[in-house]
Design an enzyme around this catalytic site. Sequence first.
Site, PDB file in Angstrom:
ATOM      1  N   GLU A  29       0.822  -1.205   0.000  1.00 60.84           N
ATOM      2  CA  GLU A  29       0.000   0.000   0.000  1.00 60.84           C
ATOM      3  C   GLU A  29       0.861   1.262   0.000  1.00 60.84           C
ATOM      4  O   GLU A  29       0.560   2.240  -0.695  1.00 60.84           O
ATOM      5  CB  GLU A  29      -0.920   0.014   1.236  1.00 60.84           C
ATOM      6  CG  GLU A  29      -1.779  -1.230   1.372  1.00 60.84           C
ATOM      7  CD  GLU A  29      -1.145  -2.317   2.217  1.00 60.84           C
ATOM      8  OE1 GLU A  29      -1.877  -3.026   2.910  1.00 60.84           O
ATOM      9  OE2 GLU A  29       0.093  -2.460   2.175  1.00 60.84           O
ATOM     10  N   SER A  72      17.980 -44.005  -6.702  1.00 64.41           N
ATOM     11  CA  SER A  72      16.839 -43.150  -7.061  1.00 64.41           C
ATOM     12  C   SER A  72      17.198 -42.120  -8.125  1.00 64.41           C
ATOM     13  O   SER A  72      16.373 -41.278  -8.474  1.00 64.41           O
ATOM     14  CB  SER A  72      16.321 -42.430  -5.815  1.00 64.41           C
ATOM     15  OG  SER A  72      17.341 -41.619  -5.248  1.00 64.41           O
ATOM     16  N   GLU A 118      11.494 -33.284   1.541  1.00 69.47           N
ATOM     17  CA  GLU A 118      11.900 -34.009   0.334  1.00 69.47           C
ATOM     18  C   GLU A 118      12.315 -35.455   0.592  1.00 69.47           C
ATOM     19  O   GLU A 118      12.818 -36.114  -0.310  1.00 69.47           O
ATOM     20  CB  GLU A 118      13.030 -33.237  -0.360  1.00 69.47           C
ATOM     21  CG  GLU A 118      12.584 -31.894  -0.922  1.00 69.47           C
ATOM     22  CD  GLU A 118      13.534 -31.360  -1.979  1.00 69.47           C
ATOM     23  OE1 GLU A 118      14.578 -31.993  -2.237  1.00 69.47           O
ATOM     24  OE2 GLU A 118      13.222 -30.313  -2.560  1.00 69.47           O
TER      25      GLU A 118
END
Length: 366
Positions: free
Chosen positions: A55, A171, A298
């Site tokens: 603002e 992975s 994660e």
Amino acid sequence: MNNLKDLSYLRMAYALAAKAKGWASPNPYVGTVIVRGEVIVGTGYHEGPGKPHAEIVALQKAGSLAKKSTAYMTLEPCVHWGRTPPCVESIIQAGLKKIVISDLDPNPVVYKRGIKKIREAGIEVTTGMLKEKNKTLNEGYLKYITKKIPFVTAKAAISLDGKIATKEFSSRWISSAPTREYVHLLRGEYDAIMIGINTLLKDNPRLTVRHANWKGKRIARIILDAHLRFPMKARILSTLNKGKIIVFTLKKISQRKADSLRKKGVEVVALRSTSSFIDLKQVLAWLGKQEISSLLVEGGGRLLSSMFEEKLVDKVLLSVAPRLIGGKKAPSLYQGDGVDQIKDSLHLKRLNYFQIDEDCLLEGYL
């Protein structure tokens, strides 16, 4: 016709507010547009803690043209002193004739007080338009300011059969390179990333934000390590300029190891526990006190499963790769004992799907 104009200017204010994503925490993302007649005379958004609120930025740009203008604000203006002065006083002094506020600020020191004070000054105020956009944009702030703990997103790359790694714990990489790039883009929106010690030992990650859109972005890295097995040659130790490293452990660990980590610049937090496990609720409460309002979890599988079991996750983001890994010993996203009945399973709501390369990304809320 006025409603269509109001919607247009509010959407513009939200576009400004979104620019602060990842930078303004623990403050909300707020945008303001000031219009006189048919002309936009001032715009602004809150860039970060200690900097002028949206603002004030818009009013400064508008100057004397703010008088008799209409201001469009995504969030109720503040009435209290924090790092900056209250915005309501400046708003009243500017002589605005009307203010369109999208949503109320749930902060107890602000809630409805900003609107009340503006109306008492004789300025017309309307509220509620596009407020659902604020609830999505500021989902982290809305939880943090009311519960004093971070908004938690669980993120994982999984195969079609729900595996996060092979039976040999490989992975890299389940998800595609474009998906991994998106994850770095996502990381920058959060205050902190959290993993368990097994993920650190197996993957040796840096846990930094490596994306061109986030130059200079620092993010806290949280490691849960009950027995303080943190390796003194971990790659993450060379990245302290990218954000603090906080290791949560238990009181009974070796003080010599803790002191060695502290000398390297790591913050070691030893929690009390009646078991050999770290109390996740204690962790979230501690992070909240440090003004960490959003947390990306994660992995690995044990940590994610514990977070799910204790119902500490607010949002889930999964990248599902078109692969079948198989194997009873291959870790899954959600392990543990599981539920007996389907009705007791965790059910994602407000689902959103999109595709990156060959991967399907699924986003939902618990």
